[in-house]
Design an enzyme around this catalytic site. Structure first.
Site, mmCIF file in Angstrom:
data_model
loop_
_atom_site.group_PDB
_atom_site.id
_atom_site.type_symbol
_atom_site.label_atom_id
_atom_site.label_comp_id
_atom_site.label_asym_id
_atom_site.label_seq_id
_atom_site.Cartn_x
_atom_site.Cartn_y
_atom_site.Cartn_z
ATOM 1 N N LYS A 180 -18.478 -5.468 7.623
ATOM 2 C CA LYS A 180 -17.235 -6.219 7.489
ATOM 3 C C LYS A 180 -16.541 -6.279 8.853
ATOM 4 O O LYS A 180 -16.400 -5.248 9.514
ATOM 5 C CB LYS A 180 -16.336 -5.493 6.473
ATOM 6 C CG LYS A 180 -15.276 -6.369 5.844
ATOM 7 C CD LYS A 180 -14.672 -5.653 4.653
ATOM 8 C CE LYS A 180 -13.465 -6.385 4.099
ATOM 9 N NZ LYS A 180 -12.912 -5.719 2.922
ATOM 10 N N ARG A 192 -2.215 -6.692 -7.823
ATOM 11 C CA ARG A 192 -1.085 -7.604 -7.626
ATOM 12 C C ARG A 192 -1.162 -8.684 -8.708
ATOM 13 O O ARG A 192 -1.351 -8.365 -9.860
ATOM 14 C CB ARG A 192 -1.142 -8.199 -6.212
ATOM 15 C CG ARG A 192 -0.844 -7.160 -5.126
ATOM 16 C CD ARG A 192 -1.156 -7.700 -3.774
ATOM 17 N NE ARG A 192 -2.563 -8.061 -3.709
ATOM 18 C CZ ARG A 192 -3.195 -8.529 -2.646
ATOM 19 N NH1 ARG A 192 -2.525 -8.706 -1.537
ATOM 20 N NH2 ARG A 192 -4.483 -8.819 -2.673
ATOM 21 N N SER A 243 -2.665 -7.920 3.546
ATOM 22 C CA SER A 243 -3.038 -7.623 4.934
ATOM 23 C C SER A 243 -3.366 -8.917 5.671
ATOM 24 O O SER A 243 -2.988 -9.103 6.832
ATOM 25 C CB SER A 243 -4.258 -6.696 4.961
ATOM 26 O OG SER A 243 -3.969 -5.485 4.314
ATOM 27 N N HIS A 255 0.847 -1.208 0.000
ATOM 28 C CA HIS A 255 0.000 0.000 0.000
ATOM 29 C C HIS A 255 0.882 1.258 0.000
ATOM 30 O O HIS A 255 0.615 2.220 -0.724
ATOM 31 C CB HIS A 255 -0.885 0.044 1.255
ATOM 32 C CG HIS A 255 -1.929 -1.036 1.338
ATOM 33 N ND1 HIS A 255 -2.111 -1.809 2.456
ATOM 34 C CD2 HIS A 255 -2.855 -1.460 0.435
ATOM 35 C CE1 HIS A 255 -3.119 -2.661 2.248
ATOM 36 N NE2 HIS A 255 -3.580 -2.469 1.026
HETATM 37 O O1 PNS Z 1 -9.201 -2.746 0.513
HETATM 38 P P1 PNS Z 1 -10.489 -3.279 -0.056
HETATM 39 O O2 PNS Z 1 -11.307 -3.941 1.038
HETATM 40 O O3 PNS Z 1 -10.274 -4.169 -1.237
HETATM 41 O O4 PNS Z 1 -11.324 -1.995 -0.575
HETATM 42 C C1 PNS Z 1 -12.588 -2.141 -1.167
HETATM 43 C C2 PNS Z 1 -13.288 -0.773 -1.284
HETATM 44 C C3 PNS Z 1 -13.338 -0.104 0.061
HETATM 45 C C4 PNS Z 1 -12.531 0.104 -2.260
HETATM 46 C C5 PNS Z 1 -14.741 -1.006 -1.818
HETATM 47 O O5 PNS Z 1 -15.365 -1.976 -1.045
HETATM 48 C C6 PNS Z 1 -15.566 0.271 -1.798
HETATM 49 O O6 PNS Z 1 -15.353 1.146 -2.601
HETATM 50 N N1 PNS Z 1 -16.514 0.379 -0.838
HETATM 51 C C7 PNS Z 1 -17.354 1.541 -0.681
HETATM 52 C C8 PNS Z 1 -18.800 1.232 -1.104
HETATM 53 C C9 PNS Z 1 -18.926 1.298 -2.608
HETATM 54 O O7 PNS Z 1 -18.741 2.310 -3.239
HETATM 55 N N2 PNS Z 1 -19.265 0.136 -3.210
HETATM 56 C C10 PNS Z 1 -19.378 0.063 -4.657
HETATM 57 C C11 PNS Z 1 -18.056 -0.352 -5.298
HETATM 58 S S1 PNS Z 1 -17.569 -1.959 -4.715
#
Ligand code: PNS
Length: 161
Positions: free
Chosen positions: A41, A90, A128, A17
């Site tokens: 989550k 990745r 992570s 990150h």
């Molecule tokens: O680090 P992650 O868990 O892969 O991140 C995922 C994240 C936070 C980018 C995604 O879940 C997100 O954008 N969540 C906010 C809600 C949203 O906009 N959902 C629609 C797109 S998945």
């Protein structure tokens, strides 16, 4: 001013990150590293803990800010004036997940572009989940995460001296 949001769970933040933040900050004037608040989550660190770690790790980086957001990412981007979302990729395993998120976000707001940065090879297998697994058994993860993250993990797992 070109603003990008780098969103994620960052539970916890890894060297992969960090590499992405550094590289994104070369491309954008302002990079907002934003912790997604997702009550459905189960996260290991609280949002506040993750933000405190991010502030410590990213303190000296010009143009980089730490924040959190709740709700749809594209709506948050509009609120903070960001036209770009930065995500890391990745190995091939990330692709399907990232492609689905991209499509969804694009359907919701096509004006917000997603910029994918490929992980440098030394971070290709850092995750992570895996570093939490190592710290759970009392080992430092400083090889794969900033020292502040390694310390916080060991403390939370009850291994701090
Ligand atoms: O680090 P992650 O868990 O892969 O991140 C995922 C994240 C936070 C980018 C995604 O879940 C997100 O954008 N969540 C906010 C809600 C949203 O906009 N959902 C629609 C797109 S998945």
């Amino acid at each position: 001013m070109k603003t990008a949001v780098y969103p994620g769970s960052f539970d916890p933040f890894t060297n992969g990150h960090l590499d992405l933040v550094q590289r994104a900050s070369q491309l954008f004037d302002r990079v907002i590293v934003s912790v997604a608040i997702n009550s459905s989550k189960n996260s290991f660190f609280t949002v506040e803990e993750r933000m405190a770690i991010l502030r410590e790790v990213l303190a000296s980086m010009p143009g980089v800010e730490v924040a959190s957001f709740e709700g749809l990412l594209v709506d948050y981007c509009r609120t903070v004036g960001a036209r770009a979302i930065v995500r890391g990729l990745r190995a091939v395993t990330d692709f399907d997940y990232e492609y689905a998120i991209f499509q969804l976000n694009h359907d919701l707001n096509a004006e917000v572009e997603t910029v994918f940065l490929l992980a440098a090879k030394e971070y290709s297998f850092v995750s992570s989940t895996l570093i939490k697994e190592v710290a759970r058994y009392g080992r430092s993860v400083e090889q794969h995460a900033p020292p502040a993250v390694s310390r916080a993990l060991l403390r939370k797992f009850g291994h701090a001296k």
